[in-house]
Design an enzyme around this catalytic site. Structure first.
Site, short mmCIF file in Angstrom:
data_model
loop_
_atom_site.label_atom_id
_atom_site.label_comp_id
_atom_site.label_asym_id
_atom_site.label_seq_id
_atom_site.Cartn_x
_atom_site.Cartn_y
_atom_site.Cartn_z
CD GLU A 1 -1.75 -2.37 1.61
OE1 GLU A 1 -0.57 -2.60 1.91
OE2 GLU A 1 -2.67 -3.21 1.74
CG MET B 1 22.89 11.80 1.27
SD MET B 1 24.09 12.89 0.48
CE MET B 1 23.14 13.57 -0.88
CE LYS C 1 -17.23 -6.20 4.57
NZ LYS C 1 -16.59 -7.46 4.98
CG PHE D 1 -9.54 -9.38 11.69
CD1 PHE D 1 -8.29 -9.80 12.12
CD2 PHE D 1 -9.83 -9.42 10.34
CE1 PHE D 1 -7.35 -10.25 11.22
CE2 PHE D 1 -8.89 -9.88 9.43
CZ PHE D 1 -7.64 -10.30 9.87
CD GLN D 2 -7.18 -7.15 7.89
OE1 GLN D 2 -8.08 -6.88 7.12
NE2 GLN D 2 -6.04 -7.70 7.48
#
Lengths: 587, 193
Positions: free
Chosen positions: A63, A487, A175, A125-126
């Site tokens: 993501e 760097m 949802k 959950f999640q």
């Protein structure tokens, strides 16, 4: 396909739709044709409804990349980029990408699913409090728990993202809000006109003062930043510079906002800017800051910054005024508009003496190009950038990662046009280049897109090679491979007694890695091979990867150590007298 | 210096977090914060007091305005304004000490709002120093103060003042009309302390 074509009808006639359908219908109405995302449980209703709408979904491999792609899309096209993720880990993975867009003022809308509103706050959950987490790294965010609020929140999000100083906006949709139905009325969901920041102020007297300062200046410099591009003020800046004969220095994100080939273009300012640019700023008696924010990488030590100069600051965000550098005249507004109001008050000026002084400070450096220097057998990143610029005619979109290669790109690839350099400036996000390039290709499909990444940053998001293949897009990849986190190694060399702790880096054979994805590629070890390899990549039908094995311990010069003044720069050391680069960026 | 900001914010969940988070990010401690309904439907009014450098005022105000839910911000560091605080103080009393507290309350022009055999509750409104004064006197007897609840400062500019932002929203004109016109900016009456 009949459904797809029919879907736009929703925009004209209020219809009862599910929240998920409303989401896509609203995106369609906002002109979105491509989104970057990754499905999951809490966003599944939205993914289920996607087939009914004329929107292309690019499946990412992580993501974070979805956010970078939306960002790259926005930077290349000027439109709002859209990233989609599910709840929980999907949402948290977006955060680095959102913060990257926030620091660089990139218009972006991120949509996340969340658990049903009834179980919000129960550690389901999640479930994660993504509106809470993203609060400091978004311009604004919304939690939507009802289907009837989806359209309004999204339209408002687009408005916020692209108005004023642009930035990322996150819309978290539960949802049940996706599953429920509501009447979709696109017109009715239109937000009120955007409230301009109440402290915007361009008074006539201030315009007069600014014009007076310009008229009386002997050594003026225009500092052109990202705002030039975001505001579309390229012509206005150019007119100001040409009419009053004022040289223009650019910030990293300003590159492309003023043509590199223009005689008044000094080049990039700041930590890795050329010596004459920073000297000009330190010697200037007037700085006209256009859409830039006096970042610490630009100013160096603030108490020693441009002490002889009066400062005019043209800026759309009032909270930037006097934040780092105290200014004499603040013109707070949209840059293009302010310049249009200012230009009628600015007359011709004779700038010859000042320009001559600056030219003299360039010495032989500015005219001696590395292409004219003898080949020592070593491959330097500067060669690669120079040839890349030459062969692409400066017309490609170059998407860089973060580190040494990014600075070499800025020094040696000469950007003539806005939106041809896509780079993470403010946040300095490694792993940005590959996904942002994919986004840029979708945002500007007609252009050649080049990834320029280090061997370290490339490995952070290398999984997106598969996305390139799955989406069948043409991206050219140049890895500047020096076996170090370059760097950081450079800082260790300069400031930590060459204690190369954790910077040597083992990498896979990138050509084989590309091959495993079905992407052709080759390694390049000498300067003589560079041009041919770039040409081969460019003309290959489909993606191509070039692994440039460059000098391992080369450093970016000049360099102003963090916390030092602009004139206290480190030069390329003299003992490397046979170094073919000695007389270019370093002197 | 002490900065006082009065802001109108949308009356929605999470708005206070956004305001507070801004100060957290700037590493500025909020001395006091009061929030309540305003004269405008859907808008809450808050008074926020914080300690920050004199130059910080502009940036804080500009940053507050950047929050999408913030409608108006007034920095009243130097403006003539009336500031008040409300305090509820519960003190332990015996039948013997009760009358002494009554006297104190009288002197400080506070009020007794609850009385039991063992405790009483004092309500007091005033400027910060006046409330501090009462608390100081009450503390002379150790263990007497049981609880203190203070509202934090509430501030309102003196005279007739409607910001350009609120005026642009329209509702300012109604306020103007009901206040008998705009002529009250001059000659601020001294408030009764």
């Amino acid at each position: 396909m009949a459904t797809k074509e029919g879907s736009n009808a929703h925009l004209n006639t209020p219809t009862r739709l599910t929240g998920a359908e409303i989401m896509w219908a609203t995106l369609t109405g906002e002109g979105v044709d491509t989104v970057f995302g990754y499905p999951g449980g809490a966003i599944l209703p939205a993914y289920d409804a996607l087939r009914k709408f004329p929107i292309r979904h690019v499946l990412v491999r992580h993501e974070q990349s979805a956010a970078h792609m939306a960002d790259g899309y926005a930077r290349a096209s000027g439109k709002v980029g859209v990233a989609i993720a599910t709840s929980g880990p999907g949402a948290t993975n977006l955060i680095t990408g959102i913060a990257t867009a926030m620091l660089d003022s990139i218009p972006m809308v991120c949509i996340t699913g969340n658990v049903s509103s009834k179980i919000l706050g129960t550690d389901a959950f999640q479930e994660v409090d993504i509106t809470g987490i993203t609060l400091p790294v978004t311009k604004h965010n919304f939690l939507v728990t009802k289907s009837e609020d989806v359209a309004q929140a999204l339209r408002h999000a687009f408005q916020i993202a692209r108005s004023g100083r642009p930035g990322p906006v996150l819309v978290d949709i539960t949802k049940d809000a996706q599953q429920g139905t509501a009447i979709f009325d696109f017109e009715a969901a239109k937000p009120k006109p955007y409230r301009p920041h109440p402290m915007l102020s361009v008074k006539d007297t201030a315009l007069g003062e600014a014009a007076e300062l310009i008229r009386n200046a002997k050594k003026p410099v225009i500092l052109a930043g990202h705002g030039v591009i975001e505001s579309g003020a390229m012509e206005q800046v150019r007119t100001l510079a040409e009419r009053a004969q004022i040289p223009v220095a650019l910030t990293l994100l300003g590159l492309g906002g003023f043509p590199a080939s223009h005689p008044l273009n000094l080049g990039m300012m700041g930590m890795h800017g050329e010596a004459w640019v920073n000297h000009a700023i330190q010697e200037a008696d007037l700085l006209i800051a256009c859409g830039m924010r006096f970042d610490d990488r630009v100013t160096g030590k603030l108490t020693d910054y441009a002490l002889k100069a009066k400062k005019i600051h043209i800026e759309i965000d009032p909270s930037e005024i006097n934040k780092n550098v105290k200014v004499d005249v603040a013109l707070i507004g949209d840059l293009r508009q302010v310049l249009e109001d200012l230009l009628p008050r600015v007359g011709g000026r004779d700038g010859a003496a000042w320009l001559k002084t600056i030219d003299a400070s360039k010495g032989a450096v500015a005219v001696r190009d590395i292409k004219n220097l003898p080949d020592s057998g070593h491959l330097y990143a500067a060669h690669v950038m120079h040839d890349l610029w030459r062969i692409t005619g400066g017309n490609a979109i170059v998407v860089t990662d973060v580190g040494q290669h990014q600075m070499w790109e800025a020094q040696y690839y000469h950007h003539e046009h806005p939106r041809t350099l896509v780079t993470s400036g403010g946040l300095g996000t490694m792993g940005f280049a590959l996904p942002a390039a994919i986004g840029a290709k979708f945002g500007s499909p007609g252009k050649d897109v080049w990834v320029v990444a280090g061997d370290g940053g490339f490995q952070m998001t290398a999984a997106e090679l598969a996305t390139i293949v799955q989406e069948k897009i043409k991206i050219n990849i140049a890895i500047i491979n020096n076996g170090y986190l370059g760097m950081v190694r450079q800082w260790q060399e300069f400031f930590y007694e060459k204690n190369y702790q954790s910077t040597p880096l083992v990498s896979p054979d990138f050509v084989k890695l590309a091959d495993a994805h079905g992407i052709p590629g080759c390694a390049v070890r000498t300067r003589a091979e560079v041009a041919e390899a770039v040409e081969q990549a460019r003309t290959t039908n489909g993606p191509f990867l070039l692994n440039f094995m460059v000098e391992k311990e080369d450093s970016v010069y000049p360099m102003i150590p963090a916390g030092s003044a602009l004139h206290e720069m480190l030069r390329r050391p003299g003992h490397r007298a046979k170094d073919p680069l000695e007389e270019t960026a370093g002197e | 210096m002490l900065h006082t900001f009065v802001a109108y914010v949308e009356d929605l969940p999470g708005v206070l977090t956004r305001v507070a988070s801004l100060f957290r990010r700037l590493n500025i401690n909020i001395n006091s914060l009061t929030v309540g309904r305003s004269e405008r439907p859907g808008l809450s009014r808050l008074t926020l007091v914080c300690e920050a450098s004199a130059e910080a005022g502009h940036r804080i105000q500009a940053s507050l305005f950047k929050l999408e839910n913030v409608v108006d911000v007034d920095d009243i560091a130097h403006a003539p304004a009336v500031t008040r605080e409300l305090a509820l103080i519960k003190v332990a009393v015996t039948p013997q000490s009760r009358s002494q507290i009554f006297d104190l309350v009288e002197v400080f022009r506070a009020r007794i709002v609850d009385l039991t055999s063992e405790s009483l509750m004092i309500e007091m409104t005033g400027v910060e120093s006046k409330i501090e004064g009462l608390i100081e006197v009450l503390r002379e007897d150790e263990g007497r103060i049981l609880e203190i609840c203070r509202s934090g400062k509430m501030t309102m500019r003196r005279g007739h003042h409607v910001s350009s932002v609120l005026r642009a929203m329209g509702a300012g004109e109604e306020a103007e009309a009901s206040n008998g016109g705009a002529a009250r900016e001059e000659g601020l009456p001294s408030t009764i302390e």
